[in-house]
Design a protein around this motif. Structure first.
Motif, PDB file in Angstrom:
ATOM      1  N   GLU A 191       0.967  -0.937   0.276  1.00 27.09           N
ATOM      2  CA  GLU A 191      -0.206   0.001  -0.458  1.00 27.09           C
ATOM      3  C   GLU A 191       1.403   1.171   0.210  1.00 27.09           C
ATOM      4  N   GLU A 203     -11.030   5.389   8.131  1.00 21.31           N
ATOM      5  CA  GLU A 203     -10.829   4.991   6.745  1.00 21.31           C
ATOM      6  C   GLU A 203      -8.953   4.540   6.667  1.00 21.31           C
ATOM      7  N   ALA A 206      -7.699   2.012   9.966  1.00 21.00           N
ATOM      8  CA  ALA A 206      -8.159   0.603   9.142  1.00 21.00           C
ATOM      9  C   ALA A 206      -7.281   0.457   7.877  1.00 21.00           C
ATOM     10  N   ALA A 207      -6.758   0.728   6.929  1.00 19.74           N
ATOM     11  CA  ALA A 207      -5.937   0.881   5.972  1.00 19.74           C
ATOM     12  C   ALA A 207      -4.557   0.208   6.213  1.00 19.74           C
ATOM     13  N   GLN A 209      -3.921  -0.725   9.728  1.00 19.81           N
ATOM     14  CA  GLN A 209      -3.669  -1.229  10.719  1.00 19.81           C
ATOM     15  C   GLN A 209      -3.773  -2.622   9.995  1.00 19.81           C
ATOM     16  N   ALA A 210      -4.530  -3.099   8.980  1.00 13.89           N
ATOM     17  CA  ALA A 210      -4.680  -4.017   7.782  1.00 13.89           C
ATOM     18  C   ALA A 210      -3.450  -4.762   6.719  1.00 13.89           C
ATOM     19  N   SER A 211      -2.341  -3.195   6.510  1.00 12.47           N
ATOM     20  CA  SER A 211      -1.362  -3.192   6.028  1.00 12.47           C
ATOM     21  C   SER A 211      -0.075  -3.437   7.304  1.00 12.47           C
ATOM     22  N   LYS A 213      -0.598  -5.514   9.763  1.00 10.13           N
ATOM     23  CA  LYS A 213      -0.965  -6.746   9.823  1.00 10.13           C
ATOM     24  C   LYS A 213      -0.540  -8.194   8.974  1.00 10.13           C
ATOM     25  N   ASP A 214      -0.954  -7.511   7.289  1.00 11.94           N
ATOM     26  CA  ASP A 214      -0.595  -8.283   6.288  1.00 11.94           C
ATOM     27  C   ASP A 214       1.232  -8.741   6.596  1.00 11.94           C
TER      28      ASP A 214
END
Length: 305
Positions: A191, A203, A206-207, A209-211, A213-214
């Motif tokens: 990202e 947003e 959230a983006a 945190q997801a990034s 985690k991945d």
């Protein structure tokens, strides 16, 4: 039958002399400052944090850390914490120099005004300046001794601080050498920050945190096979990572490989760098993999065979 490992060199006279040298320089600096009307040891932050004593302590303790690093001597916990005693002696030595300066400046005989009298006066007469008027406040009285204890604590912690940093550095006990930076590699989140930062705050969070985690999941998959691998395999794996930093990545994990100058003992550290929802930069340690003990054990077994 295994061969006993070579005993570690202990901090010797030269390391102590390095520490005493910086302590002497710092005490001289404190005396010069006192002669010019600046009491560095009396600097406080937020009215309670002994910032001056802490900074003076750091400066005085640099010599021990530098001596240990240059001489490749691993400091023991006992040595680092034993510096508390030395720091307390240095602290009172600094005040004693100030005391000598006072009696010399005012031509007071030492028998009429001893060091204990001086220390009692500066402790009980201690006062903080008013934030608005800049005028000294009321003397603290007996509470002044509490602040002197804080100063001693701040100075002692400061004196240990440089050595604690060196104490935490990776070290090969077999060769008795500090490890040196050998190779780095970077694992980036796909990202781009230039896109994520334009999102609304929730947003964006959230983006991110997801990034992250991945990214950590990918790092775990990559690190697992090399966690106990020999140096050659670890180097080959790191060579497959990005070799330059992508500054537009929303997050990245930096792999830092440090190696013993004389053998294959090595240490791998994973650090996470990421942007936050407030558009700031954060960094944290993800993992540390110490592979110096494994190499040392292998070398001992090979010698025994």
């Amino acid at each position: 039958m295994s061969t006993p490992s070579k005993p570690l060199r202990q901090p010797g006279l030269i390391v102590y002399l390095c520490g005493l040298a910086t302590s002497a320089l710092v005490l001289w600096g404190v005396q010069v400052a006192n002669e010019n009307g600046e009491n560095i040891m009396g600097w406080y932050a937020n009215g309670i944090i002994p910032a001056g004593a802490f900074l003076v302590g750091i400066a005085s303790g640099v010599g021990y850390a530098v001596g240990s690093r240059l001489l490749q001597v691993k400091l023991s916990k006992a040595f680092v914490f034993g510096m508390i005693t030395t720091a307390i002696v240095d602290y009172f030595a600094a005040h004693y120099l100030t005391y000598l300066n006072v009696i010399e400046l005012h031509h007071i005989p030492a028998e009429r005004y001893g060091f204990i009298d001086y220390f009692r006066e500066i402790s009980e007469g201690m006062a903080f300046k008013d934030k608005h008027s800049g005028e000294p406040g009321s003397p603290l009285g007996m509470w002044g001794y509490v602040y002197k204890v804080l100063e001693i604590g701040g100075y002692s912690v400061g004196a240990m601080f440089p050595s604690l940093m060196v104490f935490g550095m990776p070290y090969c006990k077999g060769c008795q050498q500090y490890l040196k930076k050998h190779r780095t590699g970077y694992l980036h989140a796909p990202e781009p920050w230039s896109v994520v930062k334009k999102l609304k705050k929730k947003e964006r969070l959230a983006a991110l945190q997801a990034s992250i985690k991945d990214l950590i999941g990918r790092a775990n998959e990559f690190t697992g096979p090399i966690a106990a691998a020999p140096l050659a395999e670890t180097e080959a794996a790191l060579a497959t990572l990005d070799q330059t930093i992508n500054k537009d990545a929303a997050a990245r994990i930096t792999y830092t490989l440090k190696k013993c100058p004389r053998c294959d003992a090595h240490h791998l550290e994973l650090s996470l760098f990421n942007y936050t929802e407030d558009k700031k930069v954060a960094n944290s340690n993800v993992a540390k993999i110490d592979k110096t003990k494994v190499v040392a054990a292998d070398s001992t077994e090979a010698a025994a065979a």
